[in-house]
Write a protein that holds these residues in place. Structure first.
Motif, mmCIF file in Angstrom:
data_model
loop_
_atom_site.group_PDB
_atom_site.id
_atom_site.type_symbol
_atom_site.label_atom_id
_atom_site.label_comp_id
_atom_site.label_asym_id
_atom_site.label_seq_id
_atom_site.Cartn_x
_atom_site.Cartn_y
_atom_site.Cartn_z
ATOM 1 N N UNK A 117 -15.309 4.438 -2.976
ATOM 2 C CA UNK A 117 -14.616 5.642 -2.528
ATOM 3 C C UNK A 117 -13.092 5.540 -2.693
ATOM 4 N N UNK A 118 -12.599 4.374 -3.123
ATOM 5 C CA UNK A 118 -11.162 4.162 -3.288
ATOM 6 C C UNK A 118 -10.896 3.559 -4.670
ATOM 7 N N UNK A 119 -9.863 4.075 -5.338
ATOM 8 C CA UNK A 119 -9.456 3.529 -6.634
ATOM 9 C C UNK A 119 -7.946 3.345 -6.623
ATOM 10 N N UNK A 135 0.831 -1.212 0.000
ATOM 11 C CA UNK A 135 0.000 0.000 0.000
ATOM 12 C C UNK A 135 0.861 1.256 0.000
ATOM 13 N N UNK A 136 2.010 1.214 0.675
ATOM 14 C CA UNK A 136 2.939 2.348 0.628
ATOM 15 C C UNK A 136 3.443 2.576 -0.785
ATOM 16 N N UNK A 137 3.683 1.494 -1.529
ATOM 17 C CA UNK A 137 4.097 1.636 -2.940
ATOM 18 C C UNK A 137 3.022 2.384 -3.720
ATOM 19 N N UNK A 138 1.758 2.031 -3.506
ATOM 20 C CA UNK A 138 0.654 2.716 -4.185
ATOM 21 C C UNK A 138 0.580 4.178 -3.742
ATOM 22 N N UNK A 139 0.703 4.437 -2.444
ATOM 23 C CA UNK A 139 0.660 5.821 -1.943
ATOM 24 C C UNK A 139 1.807 6.643 -2.526
ATOM 25 N N UNK A 140 3.013 6.082 -2.463
ATOM 26 C CA UNK A 140 4.197 6.805 -2.944
ATOM 27 C C UNK A 140 4.128 7.101 -4.438
ATOM 28 N N UNK A 141 3.453 6.245 -5.184
ATOM 29 C CA UNK A 141 3.316 6.438 -6.633
ATOM 30 C C UNK A 141 2.130 7.338 -6.974
ATOM 31 N N UNK A 142 1.373 7.766 -5.979
ATOM 32 C CA UNK A 142 0.167 8.557 -6.246
ATOM 33 C C UNK A 142 -0.928 7.702 -6.862
ATOM 34 N N UNK A 143 -0.925 6.404 -6.544
ATOM 35 C CA UNK A 143 -1.838 5.455 -7.169
ATOM 36 C C UNK A 143 -2.990 5.036 -6.271
ATOM 37 N N UNK A 144 -3.026 5.531 -5.036
ATOM 38 C CA UNK A 144 -4.123 5.233 -4.118
ATOM 39 C C UNK A 144 -4.994 6.483 -4.054
ATOM 40 N N UNK A 145 -6.115 6.442 -4.762
ATOM 41 C CA UNK A 145 -6.970 7.617 -4.925
ATOM 42 C C UNK A 145 -8.227 7.508 -4.073
ATOM 43 N N UNK A 177 0.092 3.805 -12.405
ATOM 44 C CA UNK A 177 1.070 4.687 -11.746
ATOM 45 C C UNK A 177 2.192 3.850 -11.123
ATOM 46 N N UNK A 178 1.891 2.620 -10.729
ATOM 47 C CA UNK A 178 2.919 1.687 -10.262
ATOM 48 C C UNK A 178 3.761 1.236 -11.444
ATOM 49 N N UNK A 179 3.067 0.811 -12.515
ATOM 50 C CA UNK A 179 3.741 0.178 -13.652
ATOM 51 C C UNK A 179 4.499 1.153 -14.542
ATOM 52 N N UNK A 180 4.306 2.459 -14.357
ATOM 53 C CA UNK A 180 5.079 3.408 -15.156
ATOM 54 C C UNK A 180 6.516 3.512 -14.643
ATOM 55 N N UNK A 181 6.765 2.992 -13.466
ATOM 56 C CA UNK A 181 8.095 3.032 -12.855
ATOM 57 C C UNK A 181 8.687 1.623 -12.865
ATOM 58 N N UNK A 182 9.649 1.331 -13.757
ATOM 59 C CA UNK A 182 10.204 -0.022 -13.845
ATOM 60 C C UNK A 182 10.824 -0.530 -12.541
ATOM 61 N N UNK A 183 11.442 0.341 -11.766
ATOM 62 C CA UNK A 183 12.062 -0.091 -10.516
ATOM 63 C C UNK A 183 10.987 -0.494 -9.506
ATOM 64 N N UNK A 184 9.942 0.315 -9.393
ATOM 65 C CA UNK A 184 8.835 -0.005 -8.484
ATOM 66 C C UNK A 184 8.132 -1.278 -8.949
ATOM 67 N N UNK A 185 7.915 -1.403 -10.251
ATOM 68 C CA UNK A 185 7.259 -2.590 -10.802
ATOM 69 C C UNK A 185 8.070 -3.844 -10.490
#
Length: 193
Positions: A30-32, A7-17, A37-45
């Motif tokens: 209420x959550x998306x 979940x921190x990975x999603x938050x840090x990527x701006x992917x937890x809306x 946003x995760x997959x645009x970053x190869x290192x995070x992916x």
């Protein structure tokens, strides 16, 4: 990698809306999770999918082929297969049903895992699994990064996830007042079911 770390990975990527979102199932939430946003970053992916690969190996053992549904599952499927050291193929819709195309095969005896990004209702996972079962390989189970159903989605085979969420989803005519007061947006790419 723990569920909180995912979940921190999603938050840090701006992917937890948070807001009022129309999911591809047609349900409202209420959550998306904007997984791209995760997959645009190869290192995070790589970090996330390596963790998924580790969980798959611990649960199912060695894997020969990862199969994912197009289009959203292709990147996590490929990167998870890379972590597992196996092949990655995907199913795509033809005449409304998922099937292997492009010369992809699942040979007899191949140990197969279906990899999905996010499971909400399990519909695309079930459709992908049905396509896999048309081939002679051995389907070991399914894996996803996030199970939004908190273990409630039934996909027909064992489903493992890096993290499970209990995120409410509502039919459009049964919204709680606080959600109904917010304009709905559809941030995903798939047409509403």
């Amino acid at each position: 990698m723990t569920g909180d770390a995912i979940l921190d990975e999603f938050r840090d990527a701006g992917a937890l809306l948070e807001g009022h979102f129309i999911l591809s199932s047609g349900l409202r939430s209420p959550v998306f999770l904007q997984k791209m946003r995760i997959f645009e970053d190869p290192v995070r992916t790589e970090r996330v999918c390596s963790a998924l690969g580790k969980l798959i190996r611990e649960t199912f053992g060695e894997v020969d082929i990862v199969v994912s549904p197009a289009i959203g599952g292709i990147i996590p499927g490929y990167e998870t297969a890379r972590a597992l050291g196996c092949k990655a193929v995907f199913v795509e819709r033809e005449d409304g049903a998922f099937q292997l195309r492009r010369g992809f095969e699942i040979p007899e005896g191949a140990r197969v895992v279906m990899v999905e990004d996010i499971v909400t209702t399990g519909l695309s996972s079930r459709e992908c699994i049905a396509a896999i079962q048309q081939h002679p390989g051995t389907l070991l189970g399914a894996a996803c990064i996030v199970d939004r159903s908190n273990g409630k989605a039934e996909v027909g085979v064992p489903l493992i996830a890096l993290t499970k969420l209990d995120v409410p989803a509502y039919p459009a005519d049964q919204l709680p007042p606080e959600l109904a007061a917010i304009p709905a947006i559809k941030p995903g790419s798939r047409a509403i079911a």
